[in-house]
Design an enzyme around this catalytic site. Structure first.
Site, PDB file in Angstrom:
ATOM      1  N   LYS A  59       0.890  -1.176   0.000  1.00 48.20           N
ATOM      2  CA  LYS A  59       0.000   0.000   0.000  1.00 48.20           C
ATOM      3  C   LYS A  59       0.914   1.207   0.000  1.00 48.20           C
ATOM      4  CE  LYS A  59      -4.008   2.325   1.281  1.00 48.20           C
ATOM      5  NZ  LYS A  59      -5.390   2.239   0.824  1.00 48.20           N
ATOM      6  N   ASP A  75      -4.453  -0.546   6.116  1.00 49.25           N
ATOM      7  CA  ASP A  75      -4.880  -1.624   5.202  1.00 49.25           C
ATOM      8  C   ASP A  75      -3.908  -2.800   5.273  1.00 49.25           C
ATOM      9  OD1 ASP A  75      -6.251   0.506   2.551  1.00 49.25           O
ATOM     10  OD2 ASP A  75      -7.032  -0.139   4.477  1.00 49.25           O
TER      11      ASP A  75
HETATM   12  N1  LIG Z   1     -18.135  -7.815   0.253  1.00 51.52           N
HETATM   13  C1  LIG Z   1     -18.099  -7.280   1.495  1.00 51.52           C
HETATM   14  N2  LIG Z   1     -18.870  -7.812   2.482  1.00 51.52           N
HETATM   15  C2  LIG Z   1     -18.850  -7.285   3.728  1.00 51.52           C
HETATM   16  N3  LIG Z   1     -18.080  -6.234   4.115  1.00 51.52           N
HETATM   17  C3  LIG Z   1     -17.301  -5.686   3.143  1.00 51.52           C
HETATM   18  C4  LIG Z   1     -17.253  -6.170   1.814  1.00 51.52           C
HETATM   19  N4  LIG Z   1     -16.370  -5.416   1.090  1.00 51.52           N
HETATM   20  C5  LIG Z   1     -15.887  -4.495   1.952  1.00 51.52           C
HETATM   21  N5  LIG Z   1     -16.425  -4.650   3.185  1.00 51.52           N
HETATM   22  C6  LIG Z   1     -16.171  -3.820   4.384  1.00 51.52           C
HETATM   23  O1  LIG Z   1     -16.389  -2.474   3.989  1.00 51.52           O
HETATM   24  C7  LIG Z   1     -15.363  -1.620   4.529  1.00 51.52           C
HETATM   25  C8  LIG Z   1     -14.593  -0.962   3.355  1.00 51.52           C
HETATM   26  O2  LIG Z   1     -13.905  -1.987   2.627  1.00 51.52           O
HETATM   27  P1  LIG Z   1     -12.368  -1.759   2.269  1.00 51.52           P
HETATM   28  O3  LIG Z   1     -11.612  -1.380   3.472  1.00 51.52           O
HETATM   29  O4  LIG Z   1     -11.897  -2.960   1.495  1.00 51.52           O
HETATM   30  O5  LIG Z   1     -12.509  -0.500   1.289  1.00 51.52           O
HETATM   31  P2  LIG Z   1     -11.331   0.285   0.565  1.00 51.52           P
HETATM   32  O6  LIG Z   1     -11.824   0.616  -0.785  1.00 51.52           O
HETATM   33  O7  LIG Z   1     -10.086  -0.501   0.690  1.00 51.52           O
HETATM   34  O8  LIG Z   1     -11.217   1.613   1.443  1.00 51.52           O
HETATM   35  P3  LIG Z   1      -9.969   2.655   1.481  1.00 51.52           P
HETATM   36  O9  LIG Z   1     -10.248   3.620   0.381  1.00 51.52           O
HETATM   37  O10 LIG Z   1     -10.070   3.227   2.854  1.00 51.52           O
HETATM   38  O11 LIG Z   1      -8.712   1.873   1.277  1.00 51.52           O
HETATM   39  C9  LIG Z   1     -14.479  -2.515   5.391  1.00 51.52           C
HETATM   40  O12 LIG Z   1     -14.978  -2.461   6.730  1.00 51.52           O
HETATM   41  C10 LIG Z   1     -14.710  -3.906   4.827  1.00 51.52           C
HETATM   42  O13 LIG Z   1     -14.499  -4.947   5.772  1.00 51.52           O
HETATM   43  C1  LIG Z   2      -9.167   7.836   4.448  1.00 53.73           C
HETATM   44  C2  LIG Z   2      -9.616   6.865   3.373  1.00 53.73           C
HETATM   45  N1  LIG Z   2      -9.827   5.569   4.040  1.00 53.73           N
HETATM   46  C3  LIG Z   2      -8.576   6.711   2.269  1.00 53.73           C
HETATM   47  N2  LIG Z   2      -7.352   6.187   2.821  1.00 53.73           N
HETATM   48  C4  LIG Z   2      -8.291   8.008   1.537  1.00 53.73           C
HETATM   49  C5  LIG Z   2      -9.490   8.459   0.725  1.00 53.73           C
HETATM   50  C6  LIG Z   2      -9.244   9.761  -0.014  1.00 53.73           C
HETATM   51  C7  LIG Z   2     -10.464  10.209  -0.794  1.00 53.73           C
HETATM   52  C8  LIG Z   2     -10.274  11.575  -1.401  1.00 53.73           C
HETATM   53  C9  LIG Z   2     -11.495  11.981  -2.217  1.00 53.73           C
HETATM   54  O1  LIG Z   2     -11.721  11.370  -3.315  1.00 53.73           O
HETATM   55  O2  LIG Z   2     -12.282  12.822  -1.741  1.00 53.73           O
HETATM   56 MG   LIG Z   3      -8.257  -0.067   1.569  1.00 57.85          MG
END
Ligand SMILES: Nc1ncnc2c1ncn2[C@@H]1O[C@H](COP(=O)(O)OP(=O)(O)OP(=O)(O)O)[C@@H](O)[C@H]1O
Ligand SMILES: C[C@H](N)[C@H](N)CCCCCC(=O)O
Ligand SMILES: [Mg+2]
Length: 203
Positions: free
Chosen positions: A32, A41
Site C-alpha cells: 500500500k 490496510d
Molecule cells: N463484500 C463485502 N462484504 C462485507 N463487508 C465488506 C465487503 N467489502 C468491503 N467490506 C467492508 O467495507 C469496509 C470498506 O472496505 P475496504 O476497506 O476494502 O474499502 P477500501 O476501498 O479498501 O477503502 P480505502 O479507500 O479506505 O482503502 C471494510 O470495513 C470492509 O471490511
Molecule cells: C481515508 C480513506 N480511508 C482513504 N485512505 C483516503 C481516501 C481519499 C479520498 C479523497 C477523495 O476522493 O475525496
Molecule cells: Mg483499503
C-alpha cells in the site's frame, strides 16, 4: 511475476478486501504505497490472509489523518513525492492497493494515477450505490484512455442493472463478484480466492 494495481471507483468500496482475495489467490505480496488514516490496510491484509508466502511491504507514506493524501501530508508538513515511491523488489506476484480512486491527489499536481506504472494490470473495484455507474464509467474509461489493461471486480450487494451496463459500455473483463458478507474472515477470503483464482491467473 505480475503486478496488479487495485483501485476503486471511490474510497471504502472494497479495495482492501479485493486485494486480500487476490493476494490469497496468487500467494502474492501486498503493498500500500500511500496510507492515510490509522486503520492500516496492511494490518487488515495480514489479518485476512492464510498463505505463508505473502510479504507485506512497508508503505512509502503513512499519514495519520483519514483524508485525501495531499491534505493529510500537508497537516504533517510532508510532501508526497511520487518519484520517491519505489516498487518493492520481489520474486512473487505483487498486489498494490491505491488510496481512494485513481485521481486522488498526492500533492498539488500528482495523483494516484502517477504511481500506476504502464505495466501494471489495473483492477477496478466497483461497489453499487446510486451514482456508482457514473463513477465506474469515469474511472474505467479514463484508465482505458491512458492505455492501461483493466478488469473489474463487483463487490457487495449485487445490482445487475448497474453491473450489466458497466460491462456493456466499457467492454472490460469482469474477474467476478465478491458478495456482501456478514463479516470478513480468513475463511471468506479463501472462499473468494478459490472462486476468482482462474480468472485472475488468466489475466
Ligand atoms: N463484500 C463485502 N462484504 C462485507 N463487508 C465488506 C465487503 N467489502 C468491503 N467490506 C467492508 O467495507 C469496509 C470498506 O472496505 P475496504 O476497506 O476494502 O474499502 P477500501 O476501498 O479498501 O477503502 P480505502 O479507500 O479506505 O482503502 C471494510 O470495513 C470492509 O471490511
Ligand atoms: C481515508 C480513506 N480511508 C482513504 N485512505 C483516503 C481516501 C481519499 C479520498 C479523497 C477523495 O476522493 O475525496
Ligand atoms: Mg483499503
Amino acid at each position: 511475476m505480475k503486478q496488479f494495481f487495485v483501485t476503486g471507483i471511490s474510497t471504502d468500496v472494497g479495495k482492501t478486501i479485493t486485494s486480500a482475495v487476490m493476494v490469497e489467490a496468487l500467494e502474492a505480496d501486498y503493498w500500500k504505497p500511500v496510507q492515510t488514516g490509522d486503520e492500516s490496510d496492511s494490518e487488515t491484509i495480514s489479518e485476512l490472509i492464510s498463505n505463508n508466502k505473502t510479504v507485506i511491504h512497508k508503505s512509502s507514506y503513512s499519514l495519520k489523518a483519514p483524508i485525501s493524501p495531499h491534505a493529510a501530508a500537508a497537516l504533517e508538513g510532508v510532501y508526497i513525492d511520487h518519484n520517491k515511491i519505489h516498487e518493492p523488489k520481489t520474486e512473487n506476484h505483487l498486489v498494490i492497493e491505491g488510496a481512494g480512486g485513481v485521481l486522488v491527489p498526492l500533492n498539488d499536481s500528482d495523483t494516484i494515477l502517477d504511481i500506476i506504472m504502464p505495466t501494471y494490470y489495473v483492477i477496478v473495484v466497483v461497489k453499487h450505490y446510486l451514482g456508482s455507474i457514473n463513477h465506474s464509467l469515469l474511472t474505467i474509461k479514463w484508465l482505458l484512455l491512458k492505455g492501461y489493461d483493466v478488469a473489474v471486480v463487483f463487490n457487495g450487494e449485487p445490482n445487475s442493472a448497474s453491473e450489466d451496463i458497466i460491462s456493456k459500455i466499457t467492454g472490460v473483463s469482469v474477474l467476478g463478484r465478491i458478495g456482501q458478507e456478514a463479516s470478513m474472515t480468513k475463511e471468506v477470503i479463501k472462499k473468494y480466492a478459490e472462486e476468482l483464482r482462474p480468472a485472475i491467473m488468466a489475466l
